[in-house]
Design a protein around this motif. Sequence first.
Motif, PDB file in Angstrom:
ATOM      1  N   ILE A 153       0.850  -1.183   0.000  1.00  0.00           N
ATOM      2  CA  ILE A 153       0.000   0.000   0.000  1.00  0.00           C
ATOM      3  C   ILE A 153       0.890   1.239   0.000  1.00  0.00           C
ATOM      4  O   ILE A 153       1.815   1.350   0.807  1.00  0.00           O
ATOM      5  CB  ILE A 153      -0.985  -0.020   1.193  1.00  0.00           C
ATOM      6  CG1 ILE A 153      -1.933   1.163   1.137  1.00  0.00           C
ATOM      7  CG2 ILE A 153      -0.263  -0.094   2.538  1.00  0.00           C
ATOM      8  CD1 ILE A 153      -3.129   1.027   2.075  1.00  0.00           C
ATOM      9  N   ALA A 154       0.645   2.123  -0.974  1.00  0.00           N
ATOM     10  CA  ALA A 154       1.430   3.353  -1.117  1.00  0.00           C
ATOM     11  C   ALA A 154       0.549   4.555  -0.805  1.00  0.00           C
ATOM     12  O   ALA A 154      -0.681   4.496  -0.930  1.00  0.00           O
ATOM     13  CB  ALA A 154       2.003   3.462  -2.530  1.00  0.00           C
ATOM     14  N   TRP A 155       1.191   5.656  -0.415  1.00  0.00           N
ATOM     15  CA  TRP A 155       0.464   6.829   0.060  1.00  0.00           C
ATOM     16  C   TRP A 155       0.916   8.079  -0.689  1.00  0.00           C
ATOM     17  O   TRP A 155       2.030   8.154  -1.185  1.00  0.00           O
ATOM     18  CB  TRP A 155       0.729   7.037   1.555  1.00  0.00           C
ATOM     19  CG  TRP A 155       0.614   5.800   2.380  1.00  0.00           C
ATOM     20  CD1 TRP A 155       1.605   4.883   2.619  1.00  0.00           C
ATOM     21  CD2 TRP A 155      -0.554   5.317   3.058  1.00  0.00           C
ATOM     22  NE1 TRP A 155       1.120   3.866   3.407  1.00  0.00           N
ATOM     23  CE2 TRP A 155      -0.187   4.102   3.692  1.00  0.00           C
ATOM     24  CE3 TRP A 155      -1.852   5.797   3.198  1.00  0.00           C
ATOM     25  CZ2 TRP A 155      -1.095   3.361   4.450  1.00  0.00           C
ATOM     26  CZ3 TRP A 155      -2.748   5.059   3.956  1.00  0.00           C
ATOM     27  CH2 TRP A 155      -2.367   3.854   4.574  1.00  0.00           C
ATOM     28  N   GLY A 156       0.009   9.064  -0.771  1.00  0.00           N
ATOM     29  CA  GLY A 156       0.366  10.391  -1.273  1.00  0.00           C
ATOM     30  C   GLY A 156       0.927  10.379  -2.680  1.00  0.00           C
ATOM     31  O   GLY A 156       0.372   9.751  -3.593  1.00  0.00           O
ATOM     32  N   ARG A 157       2.061  11.048  -2.872  1.00  0.00           N
ATOM     33  CA  ARG A 157       2.670  11.135  -4.199  1.00  0.00           C
ATOM     34  C   ARG A 157       3.064   9.755  -4.724  1.00  0.00           C
ATOM     35  O   ARG A 157       2.960   9.489  -5.922  1.00  0.00           O
ATOM     36  CB  ARG A 157       3.897  12.056  -4.164  1.00  0.00           C
ATOM     37  CG  ARG A 157       3.565  13.525  -3.936  1.00  0.00           C
ATOM     38  CD  ARG A 157       4.792  14.419  -4.116  1.00  0.00           C
ATOM     39  NE  ARG A 157       5.872  14.042  -3.204  1.00  0.00           N
ATOM     40  CZ  ARG A 157       5.980  14.468  -1.946  1.00  0.00           C
ATOM     41  NH1 ARG A 157       5.050  15.265  -1.443  1.00  0.00           N
ATOM     42  NH2 ARG A 157       6.995  14.104  -1.186  1.00  0.00           N
ATOM     43  N   ASN A 158       3.525   8.888  -3.814  1.00  0.00           N
ATOM     44  CA  ASN A 158       3.865   7.533  -4.239  1.00  0.00           C
ATOM     45  C   ASN A 158       2.643   6.800  -4.779  1.00  0.00           C
ATOM     46  O   ASN A 158       2.735   6.044  -5.749  1.00  0.00           O
ATOM     47  CB  ASN A 158       4.460   6.739  -3.071  1.00  0.00           C
ATOM     48  CG  ASN A 158       5.895   7.117  -2.784  1.00  0.00           C
ATOM     49  OD1 ASN A 158       6.602   7.604  -3.657  1.00  0.00           O
ATOM     50  ND2 ASN A 158       6.336   6.890  -1.554  1.00  0.00           N
ATOM     51  N   ALA A 159       1.492   7.013  -4.157  1.00  0.00           N
ATOM     52  CA  ALA A 159       0.259   6.368  -4.617  1.00  0.00           C
ATOM     53  C   ALA A 159      -0.102   6.849  -6.020  1.00  0.00           C
ATOM     54  O   ALA A 159      -0.462   6.047  -6.898  1.00  0.00           O
ATOM     55  CB  ALA A 159      -0.875   6.665  -3.636  1.00  0.00           C
ATOM     56  N   ARG A 160      -0.023   8.141  -6.228  1.00  0.00           N
ATOM     57  CA  ARG A 160      -0.360   8.696  -7.547  1.00  0.00           C
ATOM     58  C   ARG A 160       0.619   8.192  -8.602  1.00  0.00           C
ATOM     59  O   ARG A 160       0.235   7.852  -9.726  1.00  0.00           O
ATOM     60  CB  ARG A 160      -0.322  10.226  -7.467  1.00  0.00           C
ATOM     61  CG  ARG A 160      -1.150  10.920  -8.534  1.00  0.00           C
ATOM     62  CD  ARG A 160      -1.114  12.431  -8.351  1.00  0.00           C
ATOM     63  NE  ARG A 160      -1.153  12.820  -6.951  1.00  0.00           N
ATOM     64  CZ  ARG A 160      -0.443  13.829  -6.439  1.00  0.00           C
ATOM     65  NH1 ARG A 160       0.353  14.538  -7.219  1.00  0.00           N
ATOM     66  NH2 ARG A 160      -0.544  14.132  -5.155  1.00  0.00           N
ATOM     67  N   TYR A 161       1.908   8.125  -8.237  1.00  0.00           N
ATOM     68  CA  TYR A 161       2.954   7.703  -9.160  1.00  0.00           C
ATOM     69  C   TYR A 161       2.770   6.242  -9.565  1.00  0.00           C
ATOM     70  O   TYR A 161       2.746   5.893 -10.747  1.00  0.00           O
ATOM     71  CB  TYR A 161       4.308   7.921  -8.494  1.00  0.00           C
ATOM     72  CG  TYR A 161       5.508   7.483  -9.303  1.00  0.00           C
ATOM     73  CD1 TYR A 161       5.688   7.896 -10.616  1.00  0.00           C
ATOM     74  CD2 TYR A 161       6.486   6.664  -8.728  1.00  0.00           C
ATOM     75  CE1 TYR A 161       6.802   7.509 -11.339  1.00  0.00           C
ATOM     76  CE2 TYR A 161       7.606   6.273  -9.439  1.00  0.00           C
ATOM     77  CZ  TYR A 161       7.754   6.696 -10.745  1.00  0.00           C
ATOM     78  OH  TYR A 161       8.855   6.309 -11.473  1.00  0.00           O
ATOM     79  N   VAL A 162       2.579   5.370  -8.575  1.00  0.00           N
ATOM     80  CA  VAL A 162       2.513   3.946  -8.875  1.00  0.00           C
ATOM     81  C   VAL A 162       1.194   3.572  -9.567  1.00  0.00           C
ATOM     82  O   VAL A 162       1.113   2.551 -10.251  1.00  0.00           O
ATOM     83  CB  VAL A 162       2.712   3.124  -7.588  1.00  0.00           C
ATOM     84  CG1 VAL A 162       1.432   3.064  -6.747  1.00  0.00           C
ATOM     85  CG2 VAL A 162       3.215   1.719  -7.893  1.00  0.00           C
ATOM     86  N   SER A 163       0.176   4.412  -9.436  1.00  0.00           N
ATOM     87  CA  SER A 163      -1.105   4.115 -10.082  1.00  0.00           C
ATOM     88  C   SER A 163      -0.999   4.174 -11.600  1.00  0.00           C
ATOM     89  O   SER A 163      -1.872   3.651 -12.309  1.00  0.00           O
ATOM     90  CB  SER A 163      -2.185   5.091  -9.601  1.00  0.00           C
ATOM     91  OG  SER A 163      -1.938   6.403 -10.083  1.00  0.00           O
ATOM     92  N   THR A 164       0.068   4.787 -12.130  1.00  0.00           N
ATOM     93  CA  THR A 164       0.260   4.867 -13.581  1.00  0.00           C
ATOM     94  C   THR A 164       1.018   3.657 -14.129  1.00  0.00           C
ATOM     95  O   THR A 164       1.151   3.511 -15.341  1.00  0.00           O
ATOM     96  CB  THR A 164       1.036   6.141 -13.960  1.00  0.00           C
ATOM     97  OG1 THR A 164       2.370   6.072 -13.419  1.00  0.00           O
ATOM     98  CG2 THR A 164       0.355   7.377 -13.404  1.00  0.00           C
ATOM     99  N   PHE A 165       1.529   2.793 -13.251  1.00  0.00           N
ATOM    100  CA  PHE A 165       2.324   1.650 -13.689  1.00  0.00           C
ATOM    101  C   PHE A 165       1.427   0.550 -14.256  1.00  0.00           C
ATOM    102  O   PHE A 165       0.330   0.309 -13.752  1.00  0.00           O
ATOM    103  CB  PHE A 165       3.130   1.069 -12.528  1.00  0.00           C
ATOM    104  CG  PHE A 165       4.266   1.947 -12.056  1.00  0.00           C
ATOM    105  CD1 PHE A 165       4.522   3.180 -12.632  1.00  0.00           C
ATOM    106  CD2 PHE A 165       5.090   1.532 -11.021  1.00  0.00           C
ATOM    107  CE1 PHE A 165       5.554   3.988 -12.197  1.00  0.00           C
ATOM    108  CE2 PHE A 165       6.132   2.316 -10.572  1.00  0.00           C
ATOM    109  CZ  PHE A 165       6.372   3.547 -11.164  1.00  0.00           C
TER     110      PHE A 165
END
Length: 211
Positions: A153-165
């Motif tokens: 589970i990723a949070w914040g900017r990391n969440a937004r970034y990994v959602s594009t993978f």
Amino acid sequence: MPERNAENNRVSVIGVVVSGFEFSHEVFGESFYIMELSVNRLSDQSDTIPVMISERLIDINQDYRGRTMEAIGQFRSYNRHEGTRNRLVLSVFVREYHFMEAFTDYTKTNQIMLDGYICKPPVYRKTPLGREIADLLVAVNRPYSKSDYIPCIAWGRNARYVSTFEVGTRLRVWGRVQSREYMKKISETESEKRIAYEVSVSKLEYVEQKG
């Protein structure tokens, strides 16, 4: 080969033993047991983390409850058959351990690094308070054509970034192993409390694949 794979899945947890040994399984005459560690967070909370250990590493006839242990190894998964469904079961597979008399540096009680591949599309969402979260499932290769499937589970900017993978993307993640209680619906009228385990990601990076 095994040494190289050991580098893509590394975990270290330090906590108080809060259970006895429960038999898990046997492989080629070697028995493995599950015990639980209560691992403190920087906050007042703690995580109860299962660790799997061989009878050849530790005396399973002893009671270690109340002692502080450092367990070092890999975060592993396997599918347990429950009726008509498979349930993903996670635990820290112990390669080495140490008992400690005193420990105060709680920034180092729970550390994990995974190098693997996204095997399901990440699920991005926002909480009612606007916090960004992304759930992802990372497949980490093991020797002999096996893999561990680790929920992260990723949070914040990391969440937004990994959602594009995309599925198949290789990435490295650093973070901590955490436990989380949830209610599992058994039938229309019945639910039971269960514990989920996942990696809370503090840092991640995309790994460019060659070829």
